[in-house]
Motif scaffolding. Structure first.
Motif, PDB file in Angstrom:
ATOM      1  N   ASP A 283      22.155 -47.931 -37.579  1.00 44.02           N
ATOM      2  CA  ASP A 283      22.341 -48.016 -36.127  1.00 44.02           C
ATOM      3  C   ASP A 283      22.589 -46.634 -35.497  1.00 44.02           C
ATOM      4  OD1 ASP A 283      22.037 -50.693 -36.412  1.00 44.02           O
ATOM      5  OD2 ASP A 283      24.000 -51.264 -35.619  1.00 44.02           O
TER       6      ASP A 283
ATOM      7  N   HIS B 195      28.953 -53.135 -40.191  1.00 47.77           N
ATOM      8  CA  HIS B 195      29.085 -54.015 -39.022  1.00 47.77           C
ATOM      9  C   HIS B 195      28.596 -55.421 -39.358  1.00 47.77           C
ATOM     10  CE1 HIS B 195      29.334 -50.674 -35.725  1.00 47.77           C
ATOM     11  NE2 HIS B 195      30.498 -50.915 -36.311  1.00 47.77           N
TER      12      HIS B 195
ATOM     13  N   HIS C 157      25.018 -56.617 -40.216  1.00 44.84           N
ATOM     14  CA  HIS C 157      24.394 -55.998 -41.393  1.00 44.84           C
ATOM     15  C   HIS C 157      24.961 -56.576 -42.679  1.00 44.84           C
ATOM     16  CE1 HIS C 157      22.487 -52.687 -39.013  1.00 44.84           C
ATOM     17  NE2 HIS C 157      23.372 -53.167 -38.158  1.00 44.84           N
TER      18      HIS C 157
ATOM     19  N   HIS D 154      28.435 -43.713 -35.967  1.00 42.34           N
ATOM     20  CA  HIS D 154      28.409 -45.123 -35.543  1.00 42.34           C
ATOM     21  C   HIS D 154      29.566 -45.845 -36.237  1.00 42.34           C
ATOM     22  CE1 HIS D 154      26.837 -48.886 -34.109  1.00 42.34           C
ATOM     23  NE2 HIS D 154      26.616 -49.338 -35.329  1.00 42.34           N
TER      24      HIS D 154
ATOM     25  N   HIS E  53      25.700 -49.620 -42.914  1.00 44.68           N
ATOM     26  CA  HIS E  53      27.093 -49.596 -42.450  1.00 44.68           C
ATOM     27  C   HIS E  53      27.597 -51.030 -42.469  1.00 44.68           C
ATOM     28  CE1 HIS E  53      24.809 -50.466 -38.818  1.00 44.68           C
ATOM     29  NE2 HIS E  53      25.892 -50.841 -38.187  1.00 44.68           N
TER      30      HIS E  53
HETATM   31 ZN   LIG Z   1      26.215 -51.273 -36.089  1.00 44.45          ZN
END
Ligand SMILES: [Zn+2]
Length: 312
Positions: A244, A146, A149, A222, A144
Protein backbone atom coordinates in the motif's frame (compact mmCIF):
# COMPACT_ATOMS: atom_id res chain seq x y z
CA UNK A 1 -24.39 39.13 14.93
CA UNK A 2 -21.73 40.77 12.77
CA UNK A 3 -19.08 38.81 14.65
CA UNK A 4 -20.93 35.54 14.05
CA UNK A 5 -21.17 36.31 10.34
CA UNK A 6 -17.43 36.99 10.22
CA UNK A 7 -16.63 33.69 11.94
CA UNK A 8 -18.94 31.89 9.49
CA UNK A 9 -17.21 33.46 6.47
CA UNK A 10 -13.80 32.66 7.93
CA UNK A 11 -14.83 29.04 8.46
CA UNK A 12 -16.08 28.73 4.86
CA UNK A 13 -12.83 30.22 3.54
CA UNK A 14 -10.71 27.98 5.74
CA UNK A 15 -12.76 24.93 4.76
CA UNK A 16 -12.43 25.56 1.03
CA UNK A 17 -8.70 26.29 1.38
CA UNK A 18 -8.25 22.99 3.24
CA UNK A 19 -10.26 21.07 0.63
CA UNK A 20 -8.30 22.61 -2.26
CA UNK A 21 -4.99 21.95 -0.53
CA UNK A 22 -5.99 18.39 0.25
CA UNK A 23 -7.14 17.38 -3.17
CA UNK A 24 -5.10 19.36 -5.68
CA UNK A 25 -2.42 17.26 -7.38
CA UNK A 26 0.94 17.70 -5.82
CA UNK A 27 3.61 16.24 -8.00
CA UNK A 28 6.39 14.80 -5.88
CA UNK A 29 9.98 14.97 -7.05
CA UNK A 30 11.59 11.82 -8.46
CA UNK A 31 14.53 10.66 -6.38
CA UNK A 32 18.03 10.15 -7.72
CA UNK A 33 18.75 6.43 -8.17
CA UNK A 34 22.20 5.59 -6.81
CA UNK A 35 22.56 2.40 -8.88
CA UNK A 36 21.07 2.21 -12.37
CA UNK A 37 22.00 -1.38 -13.20
CA UNK A 38 19.17 -3.90 -13.45
CA UNK A 39 19.75 -6.43 -10.65
CA UNK A 40 20.76 -9.87 -11.90
CA UNK A 41 18.24 -12.67 -11.41
CA UNK A 42 18.45 -16.35 -12.35
CA UNK A 43 14.92 -17.63 -11.72
CA UNK A 44 14.42 -21.39 -12.15
CA UNK A 45 12.69 -22.47 -15.37
CA UNK A 46 9.53 -23.70 -13.64
CA UNK A 47 8.95 -20.64 -11.46
CA UNK A 48 5.54 -19.07 -12.10
CA UNK A 49 3.08 -16.49 -10.82
CA UNK A 50 -0.73 -16.47 -10.44
CA UNK A 51 -3.27 -14.06 -9.01
CA UNK A 52 -5.97 -15.07 -6.52
CA UNK A 53 -8.54 -12.27 -6.41
CA UNK A 54 -10.42 -12.35 -3.11
CA UNK A 55 -12.75 -9.37 -3.45
CA UNK A 56 -12.69 -5.63 -3.84
CA UNK A 57 -13.79 -2.34 -2.43
CA UNK A 58 -15.46 0.31 -4.51
CA UNK A 59 -13.95 3.74 -4.26
CA UNK A 60 -12.94 6.63 -6.49
CA UNK A 61 -9.74 7.96 -8.01
CA UNK A 62 -10.16 11.00 -5.76
CA UNK A 63 -9.65 8.85 -2.67
CA UNK A 64 -6.76 6.91 -4.22
CA UNK A 65 -4.34 9.75 -4.97
CA UNK A 66 -4.10 13.53 -4.77
CA UNK A 67 -5.70 15.13 -7.78
CA UNK A 68 -7.76 12.03 -8.67
CA UNK A 69 -11.30 12.58 -9.98
CA UNK A 70 -13.96 11.89 -7.34
CA UNK A 71 -16.45 10.94 -10.05
CA UNK A 72 -14.12 8.34 -11.52
CA UNK A 73 -14.88 4.98 -9.94
CA UNK A 74 -11.95 2.80 -9.02
CA UNK A 75 -11.92 -0.79 -7.93
CA UNK A 76 -9.68 -1.31 -4.90
CA UNK A 77 -8.92 -4.98 -5.43
CA UNK A 78 -7.61 -7.32 -2.74
CA UNK A 79 -5.64 -10.01 -4.51
CA UNK A 80 -3.22 -12.58 -3.18
CA UNK A 81 -0.30 -13.50 -5.45
CA UNK A 82 0.95 -17.08 -5.55
CA UNK A 83 4.54 -17.55 -6.65
CA UNK A 84 5.54 -21.08 -7.39
CA UNK A 85 9.26 -21.72 -6.86
CA UNK A 86 10.91 -25.17 -6.59
CA UNK A 87 12.44 -24.16 -3.23
CA UNK A 88 8.95 -23.39 -1.87
CA UNK A 89 5.82 -21.52 -2.93
CA UNK A 90 5.01 -18.15 -1.42
CA UNK A 91 1.69 -16.36 -1.16
CA UNK A 92 2.05 -12.59 -1.13
CA UNK A 93 -0.70 -11.20 1.09
CA UNK A 94 -3.73 -13.30 1.90
CA UNK A 95 -6.53 -10.96 0.81
CA UNK A 96 -10.02 -11.24 2.27
CA UNK A 97 -10.81 -14.46 4.09
CA UNK A 98 -13.90 -16.50 4.90
CA UNK A 99 -14.68 -14.42 8.00
CA UNK A 100 -14.26 -11.06 6.29
CA UNK A 101 -17.42 -9.57 7.84
CA UNK A 102 -16.26 -10.23 11.38
CA UNK A 103 -12.72 -9.15 10.45
CA UNK A 104 -13.93 -5.84 9.09
CA UNK A 105 -15.61 -5.04 12.40
CA UNK A 106 -12.17 -4.82 14.02
CA UNK A 107 -11.56 -1.67 11.98
CA UNK A 108 -12.37 1.84 13.22
CA UNK A 109 -15.88 2.90 12.15
CA UNK A 110 -14.62 5.68 9.88
CA UNK A 111 -12.45 3.21 7.97
CA UNK A 112 -15.42 0.91 7.46
CA UNK A 113 -17.46 3.79 6.05
CA UNK A 114 -14.84 4.19 3.32
CA UNK A 115 -15.00 0.54 2.34
CA UNK A 116 -17.92 -0.82 0.32
CA UNK A 117 -16.96 -4.46 0.03
CA UNK A 118 -17.57 -6.97 -2.71
CA UNK A 119 -16.74 -10.43 -1.41
CA UNK A 120 -14.90 -12.83 -3.65
CA UNK A 121 -13.61 -16.34 -3.07
CA UNK A 122 -11.00 -16.54 -0.28
CA UNK A 123 -7.51 -17.60 -1.41
CA UNK A 124 -7.59 -20.81 0.69
CA UNK A 125 -10.83 -21.87 -0.99
CA UNK A 126 -9.41 -21.20 -4.47
CA UNK A 127 -6.35 -23.29 -3.66
CA UNK A 128 -8.45 -26.10 -2.17
CA UNK A 129 -10.68 -26.21 -5.25
CA UNK A 130 -7.57 -27.10 -7.28
CA UNK A 131 -6.43 -29.68 -4.69
CA UNK A 132 -3.41 -27.53 -3.88
CA UNK A 133 -1.51 -28.98 -0.93
CA UNK A 134 -0.95 -26.15 1.57
CA UNK A 135 2.29 -27.88 2.60
CA UNK A 136 3.77 -26.58 -0.67
CA UNK A 137 3.47 -23.08 0.81
CA UNK A 138 6.73 -22.04 2.45
CA UNK A 139 4.82 -19.08 3.79
CA UNK A 140 2.47 -16.15 3.42
CA UNK A 141 4.57 -13.02 2.98
CA UNK A 142 2.75 -9.93 4.21
CA UNK A 143 3.44 -6.66 2.40
CA UNK A 144 2.08 -5.32 5.70
CA UNK A 145 -0.30 -6.42 8.43
CA UNK A 146 -3.41 -4.31 7.72
CA UNK A 147 -6.70 -6.20 7.95
CA UNK A 148 -7.41 -6.47 4.22
CA UNK A 149 -4.02 -8.13 3.65
CA UNK A 150 -4.13 -10.53 6.56
CA UNK A 151 -7.83 -11.52 6.74
CA UNK A 152 -7.26 -14.63 4.57
CA UNK A 153 -4.42 -15.82 6.83
CA UNK A 154 -7.09 -17.14 9.22
CA UNK A 155 -8.08 -19.74 6.57
CA UNK A 156 -4.51 -20.95 6.05
CA UNK A 157 -3.94 -22.64 9.35
CA UNK A 158 -0.42 -23.91 9.94
CA UNK A 159 1.12 -21.93 7.06
CA UNK A 160 4.06 -19.82 8.34
CA UNK A 161 3.47 -16.06 8.20
CA UNK A 162 6.63 -14.31 7.08
CA UNK A 163 7.18 -11.00 8.74
CA UNK A 164 10.05 -8.65 9.64
CA UNK A 165 10.78 -7.43 13.16
CA UNK A 166 9.35 -3.92 12.60
CA UNK A 167 6.00 -5.25 11.40
CA UNK A 168 5.93 -7.83 14.17
CA UNK A 169 6.37 -5.01 16.71
CA UNK A 170 3.59 -3.07 14.95
CA UNK A 171 1.23 -6.05 15.41
CA UNK A 172 2.20 -6.36 19.06
CA UNK A 173 1.66 -2.63 19.65
CA UNK A 174 -1.74 -1.16 20.45
CA UNK A 175 -2.13 0.34 16.94
CA UNK A 176 -5.83 0.19 15.92
CA UNK A 177 -4.79 -0.60 12.32
CA UNK A 178 -3.20 -3.85 13.52
CA UNK A 179 -6.22 -4.91 15.60
CA UNK A 180 -7.19 -7.82 13.35
CA UNK A 181 -3.66 -9.25 13.17
CA UNK A 182 -3.44 -8.94 16.96
CA UNK A 183 -6.79 -10.67 17.41
CA UNK A 184 -5.40 -13.76 15.63
CA UNK A 185 -3.03 -14.26 18.58
CA UNK A 186 -0.07 -16.56 18.11
CA UNK A 187 0.17 -17.22 14.39
CA UNK A 188 3.13 -19.29 13.16
CA UNK A 189 5.13 -16.12 12.52
CA UNK A 190 8.50 -16.59 10.90
CA UNK A 191 10.71 -13.52 11.19
CA UNK A 192 13.08 -12.65 8.36
CA UNK A 193 15.81 -10.01 8.30
CA UNK A 194 17.06 -7.77 5.52
CA UNK A 195 20.52 -9.29 5.68
CA UNK A 196 21.35 -8.77 2.00
CA UNK A 197 23.12 -5.84 0.36
CA UNK A 198 21.78 -2.82 -1.54
CA UNK A 199 19.08 -3.43 -4.15
CA UNK A 200 17.75 -0.82 -6.59
CA UNK A 201 18.82 1.97 -4.27
CA UNK A 202 17.45 0.34 -1.10
CA UNK A 203 20.21 -0.04 1.47
CA UNK A 204 19.23 -3.57 2.51
CA UNK A 205 17.37 -6.47 1.00
CA UNK A 206 16.35 -10.07 1.54
CA UNK A 207 16.95 -12.35 -1.44
CA UNK A 208 14.48 -15.08 -0.46
CA UNK A 209 15.85 -18.05 -2.44
CA UNK A 210 19.30 -16.61 -3.19
CA UNK A 211 18.72 -16.45 -6.97
CA UNK A 212 17.42 -12.88 -7.24
CA UNK A 213 13.96 -14.14 -8.27
CA UNK A 214 12.18 -12.85 -5.15
CA UNK A 215 13.78 -9.92 -3.35
CA UNK A 216 12.16 -8.10 -0.44
CA UNK A 217 13.14 -4.58 0.58
CA UNK A 218 11.94 -2.44 3.50
CA UNK A 219 9.58 0.37 2.47
CA UNK A 220 8.38 1.70 5.84
CA UNK A 221 5.80 4.43 6.31
CA UNK A 222 2.36 3.01 5.56
CA UNK A 223 3.17 0.69 8.44
CA UNK A 224 6.57 0.47 10.20
CA UNK A 225 7.48 -2.83 8.51
CA UNK A 226 5.89 -2.40 5.07
CA UNK A 227 7.83 -4.03 2.27
CA UNK A 228 8.12 -4.10 -1.51
CA UNK A 229 8.71 -7.43 -3.25
CA UNK A 230 10.60 -7.48 -6.54
CA UNK A 231 9.88 -10.56 -8.64
CA UNK A 232 11.82 -11.83 -11.67
CA UNK A 233 10.27 -14.63 -13.75
CA UNK A 234 12.09 -16.99 -16.16
CA UNK A 235 10.60 -15.16 -19.19
CA UNK A 236 12.42 -12.03 -18.09
CA UNK A 237 9.19 -10.43 -16.83
CA UNK A 238 9.66 -8.30 -13.73
CA UNK A 239 7.12 -7.19 -11.16
CA UNK A 240 7.13 -4.90 -8.15
CA UNK A 241 4.54 -5.75 -5.50
CA UNK A 242 4.20 -2.35 -3.86
CA UNK A 243 1.82 -3.19 -1.01
CA UNK A 244 0.00 0.00 0.00
CA UNK A 245 2.89 2.40 -0.68
CA UNK A 246 0.36 3.78 -3.18
CA UNK A 247 -3.14 2.47 -3.84
CA UNK A 248 -3.23 3.01 -7.58
CA UNK A 249 -0.50 3.15 -10.23
CA UNK A 250 -0.85 6.94 -10.67
CA UNK A 251 0.76 7.28 -7.24
CA UNK A 252 4.04 6.28 -8.89
CA UNK A 253 3.40 7.46 -12.46
CA UNK A 254 2.59 11.09 -11.49
CA UNK A 255 4.11 10.64 -8.72
CA UNK A 256 1.81 11.70 -5.91
CA UNK A 257 0.65 10.60 -2.48
CA UNK A 258 -2.73 9.81 -0.95
CA UNK A 259 -5.05 12.75 -0.13
CA UNK A 260 -4.35 14.35 3.24
CA UNK A 261 -7.33 12.91 5.09
CA UNK A 262 -6.55 9.35 4.00
CA UNK A 263 -2.89 9.77 4.92
CA UNK A 264 -3.96 10.70 8.45
CA UNK A 265 -6.21 7.66 8.63
CA UNK A 266 -4.00 4.93 7.21
CA UNK A 267 -0.33 5.92 7.18
CA UNK A 268 1.92 5.56 10.23
CA UNK A 269 4.52 7.98 8.80
CA UNK A 270 3.50 10.10 5.78
CA UNK A 271 6.99 11.52 5.23
CA UNK A 272 8.46 8.03 4.95
CA UNK A 273 5.70 7.03 2.49
CA UNK A 274 6.51 10.12 0.41
CA UNK A 275 10.21 9.19 0.33
CA UNK A 276 9.25 5.66 -0.74
CA UNK A 277 7.07 6.98 -3.57
CA UNK A 278 9.88 9.25 -4.82
CA UNK A 279 12.27 6.29 -4.75
CA UNK A 280 9.95 3.89 -6.58
CA UNK A 281 9.13 6.63 -9.13
CA UNK A 282 12.88 6.72 -9.92
CA UNK A 283 12.92 2.92 -10.35
CA UNK A 284 9.86 3.19 -12.61
CA UNK A 285 11.60 5.81 -14.80
CA UNK A 286 14.86 3.89 -14.97
CA UNK A 287 13.35 0.40 -15.37
CA UNK A 288 9.96 0.66 -17.09
CA UNK A 289 10.01 -3.15 -17.52
CA UNK A 290 8.92 -3.56 -13.88
CA UNK A 291 5.13 -4.06 -13.85
CA UNK A 292 3.94 -2.03 -10.88
CA UNK A 293 1.41 -3.83 -8.69
CA UNK A 294 0.02 -1.49 -6.01
CA UNK A 295 -1.93 -3.86 -3.77
CA UNK A 296 -5.30 -2.30 -4.53
CA UNK A 297 -5.03 -1.42 -8.23
CA UNK A 298 -7.62 -3.64 -9.89
CA UNK A 299 -6.45 -2.62 -13.39
CA UNK A 300 -2.86 -3.69 -12.68
CA UNK A 301 -3.91 -7.06 -11.23
CA UNK A 302 -6.34 -7.70 -14.10
CA UNK A 303 -3.29 -8.22 -16.33
CA UNK A 304 -2.22 -11.26 -14.28
CA UNK A 305 -3.49 -14.80 -14.92
CA UNK A 306 -5.97 -16.01 -12.32
CA UNK A 307 -5.03 -19.23 -10.49
CA UNK A 308 -4.75 -22.04 -11.62
CA UNK A 309 -3.54 -20.24 -14.77
CA UNK A 310 0.04 -19.03 -14.43
CA UNK A 311 2.58 -16.83 -16.13
CA UNK A 312 6.27 -17.56 -16.29
ZN1 LIG B 1 -2.68 -0.95 4.19
Amino acid sequence: MKKLMLVFVMLILLGSALLTWTFTPLKLPVAELADTRLPIATPPADMSLSALPTGSMESSAGFAFRGGDFLEKREFSTTAVLIHHPRGDLLFDAGLGRDVDAHMRTMPLLMRKFSKLTRGTPAAQQLKAQHYDLKQLAGVVLTHAHWDHISGVADLSGVPVWINADEHRFIDSDAPMAALARSFGALPYQEYAFDGGPYLGFAHSFDVWGDGSIVLVPAPGHTPGSIIAFIALPSGARYALLGDLVWQTEGIAIPTERPWLLRQMVDADSAAVRAGIEHVAAIHQCFPQFELLPAHDGRAFAKLPVYPATTQ
